[in-house]
Write an enzyme that holds these catalytic residues in place. Structure first.
Site, PDB file in Angstrom:
ATOM      1  CD  GLU A 255      -2.897  -1.132   0.427  1.00 37.93           C
ATOM      2  OE1 GLU A 255      -3.235  -0.046  -0.079  1.00 37.93           O
ATOM      3  OE2 GLU A 255      -3.402  -2.212   0.112  1.00 37.93           O
ATOM      4  CB  CYS A 294      -2.249   6.500   2.351  1.00 38.50           C
ATOM      5  SG  CYS A 294      -3.637   5.677   3.146  1.00 38.50           S
TER       6      CYS A 294
HETATM    7  P1  NAP Z   1       8.354   4.866   4.684  1.00 44.56           P
HETATM    8  O1  NAP Z   1       9.465   5.759   5.015  1.00 44.56           O
HETATM    9  O2  NAP Z   1       8.333   4.232   3.371  1.00 44.56           O
HETATM   10  O3  NAP Z   1       8.329   3.771   5.847  1.00 44.56           O
HETATM   11  C1  NAP Z   1       7.322   2.815   5.907  1.00 44.56           C
HETATM   12  C2  NAP Z   1       7.756   1.672   6.807  1.00 44.56           C
HETATM   13  O4  NAP Z   1       8.847   0.990   6.197  1.00 44.56           O
HETATM   14  C3  NAP Z   1       8.271   2.121   8.166  1.00 44.56           C
HETATM   15  O5  NAP Z   1       7.838   1.200   9.146  1.00 44.56           O
HETATM   16  C4  NAP Z   1       9.764   2.066   7.991  1.00 44.56           C
HETATM   17  O6  NAP Z   1      10.445   1.868   9.209  1.00 44.56           O
HETATM   18  C5  NAP Z   1       9.890   0.843   7.119  1.00 44.56           C
HETATM   19  N1  NAP Z   1      11.168   0.755   6.420  1.00 44.56           N
HETATM   20  C6  NAP Z   1      11.879   1.723   5.835  1.00 44.56           C
HETATM   21  N2  NAP Z   1      12.994   1.223   5.276  1.00 44.56           N
HETATM   22  C7  NAP Z   1      12.992  -0.095   5.529  1.00 44.56           C
HETATM   23  C8  NAP Z   1      13.861  -1.170   5.234  1.00 44.56           C
HETATM   24  N3  NAP Z   1      14.967  -0.972   4.554  1.00 44.56           N
HETATM   25  N4  NAP Z   1      13.534  -2.415   5.661  1.00 44.56           N
HETATM   26  C9  NAP Z   1      12.415  -2.635   6.340  1.00 44.56           C
HETATM   27  N5  NAP Z   1      11.541  -1.651   6.671  1.00 44.56           N
HETATM   28  C10 NAP Z   1      11.821  -0.402   6.265  1.00 44.56           C
HETATM   29  O7  NAP Z   1       6.964   5.601   4.830  1.00 44.56           O
HETATM   30  P2  NAP Z   1       6.477   6.556   6.011  1.00 44.56           P
HETATM   31  O8  NAP Z   1       7.249   7.815   5.901  1.00 44.56           O
HETATM   32  O9  NAP Z   1       6.465   5.846   7.320  1.00 44.56           O
HETATM   33  O10 NAP Z   1       4.983   6.788   5.625  1.00 44.56           O
HETATM   34  C11 NAP Z   1       4.549   7.799   4.752  1.00 44.56           C
HETATM   35  C12 NAP Z   1       4.202   7.242   3.408  1.00 44.56           C
HETATM   36  O11 NAP Z   1       3.323   6.135   3.560  1.00 44.56           O
HETATM   37  C13 NAP Z   1       3.466   8.223   2.536  1.00 44.56           C
HETATM   38  O12 NAP Z   1       4.079   8.264   1.298  1.00 44.56           O
HETATM   39  C14 NAP Z   1       2.053   7.676   2.462  1.00 44.56           C
HETATM   40  O13 NAP Z   1       1.368   7.987   1.266  1.00 44.56           O
HETATM   41  C15 NAP Z   1       2.248   6.223   2.617  1.00 44.56           C
HETATM   42  N6  NAP Z   1       1.076   5.564   3.191  1.00 44.56           N
HETATM   43  C16 NAP Z   1       0.339   4.727   2.424  1.00 44.56           C
HETATM   44  C17 NAP Z   1      -0.779   4.106   2.959  1.00 44.56           C
HETATM   45  C18 NAP Z   1      -1.642   3.185   2.148  1.00 44.56           C
HETATM   46  O14 NAP Z   1      -2.531   2.524   2.710  1.00 44.56           O
HETATM   47  N7  NAP Z   1      -1.454   3.102   0.876  1.00 44.56           N
HETATM   48  C19 NAP Z   1      -1.131   4.329   4.279  1.00 44.56           C
HETATM   49  C20 NAP Z   1      -0.348   5.189   5.034  1.00 44.56           C
HETATM   50  C21 NAP Z   1       0.755   5.810   4.473  1.00 44.56           C
HETATM   51  P3  NAP Z   1      11.193   3.073   9.951  1.00 44.56           P
HETATM   52  O15 NAP Z   1      10.160   4.004  10.407  1.00 44.56           O
HETATM   53  O16 NAP Z   1      11.882   2.377  11.074  1.00 44.56           O
HETATM   54  O17 NAP Z   1      12.127   3.673   8.955  1.00 44.56           O
END
Ligand code: NAP
Length: 691
Positions: A255, A294
């Site tokens: 997602e 999101c």
């Molecule tokens: P993100 O930076 O991509 O991180 C998402 C998750 O991935 C976090 O738990 C992060 O952990 C983890 N992660 C990052 N690098 C990783 C790796 N190398 N290995 C394993 N896990 C890793 O996103 P975010 O900043 O938290 O969230 C914002 C984004 O999410 C926005 O772009 C939004 O549109 C999207 N979003 C989408 C939905 C949907 O349902 N489609 C819902 C909510 C949000 P850490 O925090 O420890 O880095």
């Protein structure tokens, strides 16, 4: 400094070292640290597979559903504790409601979903498939819980909902979970998990939590595990390309961020209720959770002749949003989740400004109450205008994850559809229109590119759940850029955590495996009428073959007179030349009524409380006068029922407390010919439990 706990293999442990500092998003103060250093992820996953999985998979859907209900009720009673922590993320009360009570609502909703499943650990999928001429060979699809762990890697914006919307589904399906919330808001997830674990409602191993870096967890997942990811498209791409995920073909549900849009229909003009509905929806989507959703609206498509009016009206609406410390009751928009997020939003807006201009808000200042812009992660709502949406891709590609959206003009519906598709796949889209044709054109034209479409107008606005709300009973996800995944969606979501297998064999074997009677399977005929048996005493396949009865022309005449159904085929005076029939034909409902007369055990009170309805009814050939008919009546399926029959308190004593279940019966109406089936139905009765 408080170090967050990781709940691993039945123990709360803090990782090694100092960990990452986590901050109050409003005041900027450090509040906790998180680290997963030293955790053996391989062992943790193995614990989930060996301990949590067997405990959950042996429970039935109904037991798992009741477990979810108990958990939801428990968490609801603790909600004030969660609200007080949620403020630290910059969320207002309304934002927190979406996260906390929205998440708990997901548990309740999935708890109720148990009624759509049998009281078994597994279930059938779809219809039985006949595979032979004589009915002795067939197939059915079966769904069994996978034997692994559901690993959920979540985004920072919904620390509670993000966990519960996923776990509710994997628990109902019979799989344990390992949750990895985004680190910066993981202190709220940790608080909820502490309550879940201490409640003792879940079997041990059903939930593990990691607060901090995901380490090498994905290198240890196996083919029976499921990985879900919510976050940015770039992280998603990195994770889904993990070697182990590819090598073991591990289901990976993504997602990702998406450039959701709203379209103002060409029919909507100032003064119409839809005009105000549109403005309200856009303002809400931009400011709830400070735009960190999101599903938030990022692109606003407006007929070109209304751009100016919309820009002015939206600017005015946004200016009424009170921004500041979410603990102040007047505040309607809080802060972003942290300084890093604010820096990122500003960088993205700068990129958008290469092809657009700000028409409301400022990148550098914002009026706040009870808060300091230098300490908290506050930002002004920013409304941009891009006048050349076909020439520039930035507004369709760059997601600024904050209160930011871009207005763009369109000339006609074809253009609006094309622009909506330029996002290359989104989670949701809305069209505001009072015109049915416009709504239909937009939905059919753009449906391939969105996971959910809301048609918003005055008819539904008051009750609408809104553009940005994913609902447990509807799928959430979108094609392409939105990740290409799908979650929730009621029964559909549960299937993501189950393995589908096609099982072939005789109807008797398939009945034994599925615990649903299949037509032509051997029945158990004993001398006790099935209506004399209590719910617990009934077995799938218990069968009654009734006496025979001749259908007369008089029966048909009398049924026509009684029911008022004088369709020409039931009238013996009809000239049947050129019709589908040879002579006067019995009403299908007459045959069903006669069938009931044959199979009902008539004169004594028995454990059958009431007739609950008919699921399917087919008439397969005409019945003419003098046909000799009888019924094969078989116990097909049993479904426990703990719903109240009566909801008025004064009627409580009359039956509310009766323990009961729903029994489905296969009714085959037969005659004496070689091709005997005249009609087939599944009827439902409510049957008392012996207790
Ligand atoms: P993100 O930076 O991509 O991180 C998402 C998750 O991935 C976090 O738990 C992060 O952990 C983890 N992660 C990052 N690098 C990783 C790796 N190398 N290995 C394993 N896990 C890793 O996103 P975010 O900043 O938290 O969230 C914002 C984004 O999410 C926005 O772009 C939004 O549109 C999207 N979003 C989408 C939905 C949907 O349902 N489609 C819902 C909510 C949000 P850490 O925090 O420890 O880095």
């Amino acid at each position: 400094m408080t170090k967050l706990g990781n709940y691993i293999a039945g123990n709360w442990i803090t990782g090694d070292g100092d960990g990452q500092l986590l901050y109050n998003a409003v005041t900027g103060e450090a509040i906790a640290s998180a680290t997963t250093k030293g955790i053996d992820f391989n062992k943790a996953l193995e614990y989930g597979r060996k301990r949590g999985n067997p405990a959950l998979r042996k429970m039935t859907f109904h037991e798992r559903g009741r477990m979810l209900k108990a958990l939801a009720a428990h968490l609801l009673a603790q909600k004030e504790k969660f609200y007080s922590i949620s403020y630290l993320t910059g969320a207002t009360k309304a934002d927190s409601w979406v996260d906390i009570e929205g998440g708990i609502g997901n548990l309740f909703s999935n708890a109720s979903l148990r009624r759509k499943f049998p009281d078994l650990p597994y279930c059938t999928d779809g219809e039985p498939v006949p595979l032979s001429k004589n009915g002795n060979f067939m197939a059915h699809h079966l769904l069994v819980p996978k034997e692994g762990v559901a690993v959920h890697i979540n985004a920072f914006n919904f620390p509670v909902w993000g966990m519960l919307e996923k776990c509710a589904v994997n628990w109902l399906a019979g799989m344990p979970a390992m949750v990895k919330p985004a680190t910066i808001t993981s202190y709220l997830t940790e608080a909820v998990v502490k309550e879940i674990i201490s409640s003792g409602i879940l079997p041990e191993g059903a939930l593990q939590l990691i607060c901090g870096n995901a380490g090498d967890i994905l290198d240890h997942v196996q083919s029976q595990d499921v990985v879900t990811f919510t976050g940015s498209a770039s992280t998603g791409l990195l994770l889904k390309s993990n070697k182990q995920i590819l090598a073991e073909n591990i289901p990976f549900n993504m997602e990702a961020d998406s450039l959701n849009c709203i379209v103002l229909g060409e029919d909507v003009k100032p003064g119409m209720p839809e005009w105000d509905i549109f403005l309200k929806e856009v303002r809400k989507e931009m400011t709830v959770k400070a735009g960190q959703k999101c599903t938030a609206i990022r692109r606003i498509f407006v007929p070109e002749n209304k751009i100016e009016d919309v820009s002015i009206a939206l600017g005015k609406a946004l200016s009424q949003t009170v921004i500041g410390n979410p603990l102040n009751e007047k505040v309607r928009m809080g802060s972003l989740a942290g300084q890093t997020q604010r820096t990122e939003v500003k960088e993205r807006v700068q990129k958008l400004l290469a092809v657009s201009q700000i028409i409301y808000g400022s990148l550098d200042s914002v009026e706040l109450i009870d808060a300091d812009i230098n300490k908290g992660a506050f930002i002004s709502p920013l409304l941009l205008l891009s006048e050349t949406p076909f020439a520039n891709n930035e507004p369709h590609e760059i997601e600024a994850f904050g209160p930011v959206a871009t207005i763009m003009p369109y000339k006609n519906m074809d253009e609006a559809i094309e622009l909506s598709k330029k996002g290359k796949g989104s989670l949701c889209s809305s069209i505001v229109t009072a015109n049915k044709t416009i709504a239909m054109q937009y939905v059919l034209g753009s449906a391939t590119h969105h996971g959910r479409i809301l048609i918003l107008n005055n008819d539904c606005a008051k009750e609408s759940t809104g553009h940005g709300s994913p609902l447990p009973m509807l799928i959430h996800g979108g094609p392409g850029r939105a990740g290409g995944g799908e979650e929730m969606g009621g029964i559909r979501g549960v299937k993501h955590y189950m393995q589908r297998v096609a099982v072939q064999g005789s109807p008797t074997s398939i009945t034994a495996v599925t615990q649903v009677y299949q037509q032509y399977a051997k029945g158990n005929t004993d001398i006790v009428h099935p209506f004399k048996k209590y719910y617990e005493e009934l077995n799938i396949g218990d069968q009654l073959v009734t006496d025979k009865r001749i259908i007369t022309s008089k029966d048909i005449d009398e049924f026509a007179a009684l029911s008022g159904d004088h369709f020409y085929a039931h009238d013996k005076k009809t000239d049947f030349t050129g019709t589908m029939f040879e002579q006067q034909v019995a009403h299908g409902y007459l045959m069903m009524s006669i069938a009931a007369g044959l199979f009902v055990d008539s004169y004594e009170k028995n454990p059958v409380l009431l007739n609950y309805g008919i699921d399917e009814l087919r008439f397969t050939k005409p019945v003419y006068p003098d046909a000799k008919v009888y019924v094969r009546f078989t116990c097909k399926e049993k479904i426990p029922n703990d719903k109240k029959i009566i909801d008025k308190p004064e009627d409580f004593k009359k039956g509310d407390d009766i323990e009961k279940g729903i029994v489905k019966w296969l009714v085959e109406i037969l005659d004496e010919s070689d091709d005997p089936v005249i009609g087939i139905a599944t009827i439902l009765t409510m049957v008392k439990k012996k207790g």
